[in-house]
Design an enzyme around this catalytic site. Structure first.
Site, PDB file in Angstrom:
ATOM      1  N   LYS A 201       0.832  -1.194   0.000  1.00 19.42           N
ATOM      2  CA  LYS A 201       0.000   0.000   0.000  1.00 19.42           C
ATOM      3  C   LYS A 201       0.883   1.266   0.000  1.00 19.42           C
ATOM      4  CE  LYS A 201      -3.720  -2.377  -0.250  1.00 19.42           C
ATOM      5  NZ  LYS A 201      -4.433  -3.144   0.738  1.00 19.42           N
TER       6      LYS A 201
HETATM    7  C1  LIG Z   1      -5.357  -4.177   1.325  1.00 22.36           C
HETATM    8  C2  LIG Z   1      -6.834  -4.099   1.429  1.00 22.36           C
HETATM    9  C3  LIG Z   1      -7.535  -4.429   2.592  1.00 22.36           C
HETATM   10  C4  LIG Z   1      -6.946  -5.172   3.722  1.00 22.36           C
HETATM   11  O1  LIG Z   1      -5.981  -4.632   4.391  1.00 22.36           O
HETATM   12  P1  LIG Z   1      -4.942  -5.545   5.199  1.00 22.36           P
HETATM   13  O2  LIG Z   1      -4.089  -4.520   5.818  1.00 22.36           O
HETATM   14  O3  LIG Z   1      -4.249  -6.418   4.208  1.00 22.36           O
HETATM   15  O4  LIG Z   1      -5.732  -6.324   6.203  1.00 22.36           O
HETATM   16  C5  LIG Z   1      -8.891  -4.183   2.653  1.00 22.36           C
HETATM   17  N1  LIG Z   1      -9.550  -3.657   1.607  1.00 22.36           N
HETATM   18  C6  LIG Z   1      -8.929  -3.357   0.464  1.00 22.36           C
HETATM   19  C7  LIG Z   1      -9.728  -2.768  -0.646  1.00 22.36           C
HETATM   20  C8  LIG Z   1      -7.555  -3.601   0.331  1.00 22.36           C
HETATM   21  O5  LIG Z   1      -6.958  -3.345  -0.846  1.00 22.36           O
END
Ligand SMILES: *Cc1c(COP(=O)(O)O)cnc(C)c1O
Length: 386
Positions: A201
């Site tokens: 991210k």
């Molecule tokens: C990455 C992601 C998540 C989850 O986040 P984590 O930190 O991996 O638990 C939730 N929703 C979306 C749309 C994502 O891309």
């Protein structure tokens, strides 16, 4: 733009980012101070949840979510689960959620026995507000939206529905750190917002997340649920005054992770600007190529956080093969959630827009290591046809 002129120098002077791997779809964004920040924590007394977590929450709050409060947790999924608990969703309640998203948006509802009612996508793969409106029943308690790829959803319309029907609005902003809706950062307005700091991210803490809470009276409860149901501050006074009356979780962030997050936050503006520059260059170079349309580029009232470059394309399989042959990775990343058995499987015809785009969306490389030259090269490859 004359397409033959996309390349500004001879083809062989475009080094594909890493000659072994080609131009990959994702790469973690590791900030310059990552290692030194972590080393500092490793030499301190606190490596679990301590002062760095507090500092990360405070700085994130000041930058993006003020006046809403931030709680750092172990993952974006933890943050969503806590938001759903704080919204007091009960078994048999209904929530309206996007059919197209990361499974992490919807899986925590299954922990709680809440009924998920999926809504179709709009033309930019965000939740279709018109469909949401049709799905509201007396049992509906909340609407979850996902800012797909970093493009903010139609928030005014969603907030109006929330107000009219007394529903919580919960934003999954995993893709949308730094995105703006009508001039304000995502995270500063809804009842609950979640950010993710998973490996790929905008900001990463290895794994991690942020829960943003609007109602100040819920903040103490949120902190207790994050940590077994215990009031951590009074426990740290070292005396017994902590009965546990609600079942909590072990969802806190560590100082090791927070120190990485702080380093990412420090470089954030620069990183976001890089992503947004790449996004705009893609739009400019692909706009005259037949058979490909960049998703989410047509708005003027919201600012795209450019986490994903998604395009709607003709002959997707052929295009993916063509890109692969030129050392460029591409993929779907997320799949419609009604494909998965845990969500009850698929009912044909329920989501006409999802059906129409299911075989046509494709994600192209966009991250810290992608350069403007890489995008010129990708555009050149696309312009040759597939
Ligand atoms: C990455 C992601 C998540 C989850 O986040 P984590 O930190 O991996 O638990 C939730 N929703 C979306 C749309 C994502 O891309």
């Amino acid at each position: 733009m004359i397409l033959d002129k996309i390349l500004e120098k001879p083809m062989n002077e475009y080094p594909v980012m890493d000659t072994r791997e080609g131009i990959v779809l994702f790469y973690p964004n590791i900030p310059a101070k990552a290692a030194s920040n972590i080393t500092e924590v490793l030499h301190s007394r606190w490596i679990g949840q301590g002062p760095k977590v507090d500092e990360f929450e405070r700085r994130f709050e000041l930058k993006f979510t003020y006046p809403n409060k931030c709680l750092a947790v172990g993952s974006g999924t933890d943050a969503l689960h806590l938001a759903y608990l704080l919204a007091d969703l009960q078994p048999d309640d209904e929530v309206i959620a996007p059919v197209f998203t990361c499974t992490a948006t919807n899986i925590p509802f299954l922990y709680m026995g809440v009924n998920i009612v999926f809504a179709d996508v709009d033309d930019n793969l965000n939740i279709d507000v018109k469909h949401v409106e049709q799905l509201i029943t007396p049992k509906t308690k909340a609407i979850v939206c996902v800012h797909y790829g970093g493009l903010p959803c139609d928030m005014d319309e969603l907030w109006a529905l929330g107000k009219k029907h007394n529903l919580f609005i919960i934003e999954d902003a995993a893709h949308a750190v730094g995105a703006k809706y009508k001039g304000r950062y995502i995270g500063s307005e809804s009842d609950f917002t979640m950010f993710s700091f998973q490996a790929i991210k905008h900001i990463t803490t290895g794994d991690g997340g942020m829960l943003v809470v609007k109602d100040p009276t819920l903040v103490e409860k949120a902190k207790r649920l994050r940590w077994f149901g215990i009031d951590r501050t009074s426990k740290q006074k070292g005396i017994w005054e902590n009965d546990i009356v609600e079942v909590g979780y072990k969802y806190q962030m560590t100082d090791i992770a927070a120190s990485l997050g702080l380093a990412g936050l420090e470089e954030f503006d620069e990183h976001l600007a890089h992503r947004q520059r790449l996004y705009r260059l893609y739009c400019e170079l692909l706009k005259d190529i037949p058979g490909i349309r960049v998703i989410g580029s047509e708005y003027t009232d919201r600012e795209h956080a450019a986490w994903l470059l998604t395009a709607e394309v003709d002959h997707r399989e052929d295009l993916m093969r063509h890109l692969r042959e030129h050392g460029i990775e591409s993929g779907q990343v997320h799949y419609r959630n009604d494909k998965y058995s845990i969500f009850g499987g698929r009912t044909p015809g329920q989501f006409p827009k999802m059906d129409a785009i299911e075989e046509r969306y494709l994600v192209l490389p966009l991250h810290a290591r992608v350069t403007e030259d890489d995008i010129r090269y990708i555009a050149y490859v696309l312009q040759k046809g597939w």
